[in-house]
Motif scaffolding. Structure first.
Motif, short mmCIF file in Angstrom:
data_model
loop_
_atom_site.label_atom_id
_atom_site.label_comp_id
_atom_site.label_asym_id
_atom_site.label_seq_id
_atom_site.Cartn_x
_atom_site.Cartn_y
_atom_site.Cartn_z
N THR A 130 111.02 -66.17 104.62
CA THR A 130 111.59 -65.87 105.85
C THR A 130 112.24 -64.63 106.10
N GLY A 131 112.60 -64.08 106.95
CA GLY A 131 113.34 -62.68 107.64
C GLY A 131 113.05 -61.56 105.97
N GLY A 132 112.38 -61.15 106.35
CA GLY A 132 111.94 -59.86 105.78
C GLY A 132 109.97 -59.75 105.04
N PRO A 133 109.66 -58.42 105.28
CA PRO A 133 108.04 -58.54 104.81
C PRO A 133 108.46 -58.61 102.94
N VAL A 134 107.26 -59.62 102.79
CA VAL A 134 107.14 -59.55 100.84
C VAL A 134 105.82 -59.48 100.60
N ASP A 148 101.02 -58.97 96.54
CA ASP A 148 100.57 -58.46 94.79
C ASP A 148 101.74 -58.52 94.09
N LEU A 149 102.96 -58.47 94.96
CA LEU A 149 103.93 -57.44 93.52
C LEU A 149 103.82 -59.56 93.00
N LEU A 150 104.47 -60.56 94.07
CA LEU A 150 104.27 -61.60 93.41
C LEU A 150 103.06 -61.87 93.10
N ALA A 151 101.93 -61.73 93.08
CA ALA A 151 101.13 -61.67 92.41
C ALA A 151 101.08 -61.24 90.73
N GLU A 152 101.52 -60.18 90.65
CA GLU A 152 101.25 -59.58 89.23
C GLU A 152 102.36 -60.78 88.69
N ARG A 153 103.66 -60.59 88.87
CA ARG A 153 104.56 -61.47 89.05
C ARG A 153 104.26 -63.19 88.06
N VAL A 154 103.83 -63.73 88.99
CA VAL A 154 103.00 -64.82 88.12
C VAL A 154 102.18 -64.90 87.34
N ARG A 155 101.22 -63.80 87.07
CA ARG A 155 100.56 -63.37 86.13
C ARG A 155 101.50 -63.17 84.75
N GLY A 156 102.03 -62.41 84.74
CA GLY A 156 103.23 -62.61 83.83
C GLY A 156 104.05 -62.79 83.36
N ALA A 158 113.46 -61.20 100.43
CA ALA A 158 113.83 -62.53 102.25
C ALA A 158 114.75 -64.64 101.45
N ARG A 159 114.47 -64.61 102.62
CA ARG A 159 114.87 -66.20 101.58
C ARG A 159 113.98 -67.07 101.48
N ALA A 160 114.47 -67.73 99.84
CA ALA A 160 112.86 -69.00 99.92
C ALA A 160 113.67 -70.36 100.00
N ASP A 161 113.31 -70.39 100.83
CA ASP A 161 113.71 -72.59 101.07
C ASP A 161 112.30 -73.38 99.78
N THR A 162 112.38 -74.06 99.11
CA THR A 162 111.44 -74.93 98.55
C THR A 162 111.34 -76.20 99.71
N ALA A 163 109.92 -76.34 99.49
CA ALA A 163 110.30 -77.57 99.82
C ALA A 163 109.41 -78.77 98.63
#
Length: 452
Positions: free
Chosen positions: A68-72, A75-83, A388-393
């Motif tokens: 939350t708090g900013g656009p993410v 596509d970049l996240l998916a690329e990072r996960v694959r890497g 963006a702020r990352a809050d994990t559940a």
């Protein structure tokens, strides 16, 4: 209070064992080295649980990260996960049970299962993550990592849903993944040591003098263990199906700070302070001061292991017996002593400690431990991903790894936590009363500054 045991103490422990216990101890390590040539003891336990409860997500990580708090840039996240999956050997691993026995198979390429979707709100995101966790894993074919990236109802909101089998992943690995997702664009990814190197070094350590000393220490700790905690219904002889539920609780910021301050007064950590409260609650619940709990260690004390993705988590017993005058301060000191002593031998797999207990203390997958304490402050400082702020559940999957699990998550605004319980053994009302008593004891300990 006594100091951490020296070599003479370990010799004394060995001397106190019966001839049968000593014989089992001497024979155990060569047997382990032969049996666990490929899998670690922890992985073998996870595999056996999977075989006993196929399709049941007992040992499955299920996390929802709310951004939350900013656009993410998804596509970049998916690329990072694959890497991340490509670099880390554990996430390219499947498990083959053939004529030569069970063995891990490391693939040159094994992309994670990635999906994109939209979620209207947190309830929808959490429901989707639970559905991903409920889908059975094919351990022989893989992949064992599933990630769904979900757009939210507004441009500045998204979810990252991570579901992965514990055979290749643990809580520390999840933090490594988040580190990679948060990595600035102008930096290189962190090194990715191979999990197989860690497993080989562990096997070598088990056969070393230090490994044998650790075996002797833990055999002494669990000798004449107290009975398990009472349950609402008898434990089945072959173990339960591990269906479960959770009772959530919160503790105020003032109490959280009070527990930390009381522990610091006794030269102990906040972990020791919270474990002392858990001891008081479970001693009252079970009707005896001698309490045997499981406690999680990251398994990353050796050089290079901090960057290894995989299942390095270790669950070891902590034996709490002498509460002194019964005050919170006395319990903190006893916890500090017990945990410091065990920390010297924390690399020894808890599964091997359990194997020495005859007869089994509890039936099923965990023959030693019925109750476990989890303390996690890894995310206490907050985290940002792409601004963006990352809050994990950590989501409730309707399962229970142990009869009872108490999890405590301190944060800057207070403490959140839950009691997870095996619903075949406990009624929700029983666990709710236990949670209420735990939070009351926490408040009393903080209010007294640890003196009562």
């Amino acid at each position: 209070m006594t100091a951490a045991p020296c070599r003479a103490d370990l010799v004394a422990r060995l001397t106190g064992l019966t001839p049968g216990q000593r014989a089992r101890l001497r024979g155990r390590i060569p047997q382990v080295l032969a049996e666990q040539r490929r899998l670690t003891p922890g992985q073998r336990r996870l595999w056996l649980t999977q075989q006993r409860l196929p399709g049941h997500p007992v040992d499955v990580v299920c996390q929802a990260v709310h951004l939350t708090g900013g656009p993410v840039d998804l596509d970049l996240l998916a690329e990072r996960v694959r890497g991340f999956a490509a670099r880390h050997e554990a996430l390219r691993t499947t498990f083959e049970d053939g004529g030569s026995g069970l063995r891990p198979v490391v693939h040159e390429e094994l992309p994670p299962l990635l999906a994109r979707t939209r979620c209207a709100d947190a309830d929808a995101a959490h429901r989707l993550a639970r559905e991903l966790a409920a889908e059975p894993f094919d351990l022989a074919a893989g992949p064992l990592l599933r990630v769904t990236l979900a757009e939210g109802p507004a441009p500045d909101e998204a979810w990252l849903l991570v579901v992965v089998h514990n055979l290749v992943f643990d809580a520390w690995s999840f933090e490594l993944l988040l580190d990679e997702l948060a990595r600035p664009a102008d930096t290189e990814p962190a090194a990715a040591p191979a999990f197989s190197d860690y497993a080989r070094e562990l096997r070598q350590w088990l056969g070393s003098p230090a490994g044998q000393e650790a075996a002797a220490y833990w055999a002494g700790e669990v000798a004449d263990a107290p009975p398990p905690l009472p349950t609402d219904r008898p434990r089945p002889a072959d173990g339960t199906s591990r269906k479960g539920g959770r009772v959530d609780f919160t503790v105020s910021r003032a109490v959280t700070e009070g527990i930390a301050a009381a522990a610091q007064h006794e030269a102990a950590t906040a972990y020791a302070g919270w474990l002392a409260v858990a001891w008081a609650a479970l001693a009252e619940f079970g009707g005896r001061q001698d309490v045997l709990l499981g406690t999680f260690t990251a398994g990353r004390d050796r050089p290079g292991t901090a960057e290894v993705a995989g299942y390095l988590l270790n669950v070891l017993p902590v034996r709490l017996r002498d509460a002194g005058d019964g005050s919170h301060a006395a319990r903190v000191r006893a916890v500090r002593t017990a945990t410091r002593a065990g920390l010297r031998h924390a690399a020894y797999p808890g599964e091997l400690v359990a194997a020495e207990v005859r007869p089994a203390r509890v039936p099923g997958d965990h023959p030693l431990l019925d109750a476990v304490f989890v303390f996690d402050n890894l995310g206490e400082g907050g985290r940002e991903i792409q601004g963006a702020r990352a809050d994990t559940a950590d989501l409730d999957k309707g399962t229970a790894r142990y009869d009872l699990t108490l999890a405590v998550y301190p944060g800057p605004d207070g403490t959140e936590g839950w009691f997870e319980y095996d619903s075949e053994l406990y009624d929700e009302a029983t666990v709710r009363r236990l949670a209420e008593r735990f939070t009351a004891l926490a408040g009393a300990a903080a209010g007294a500054g640890g003196r009562a």
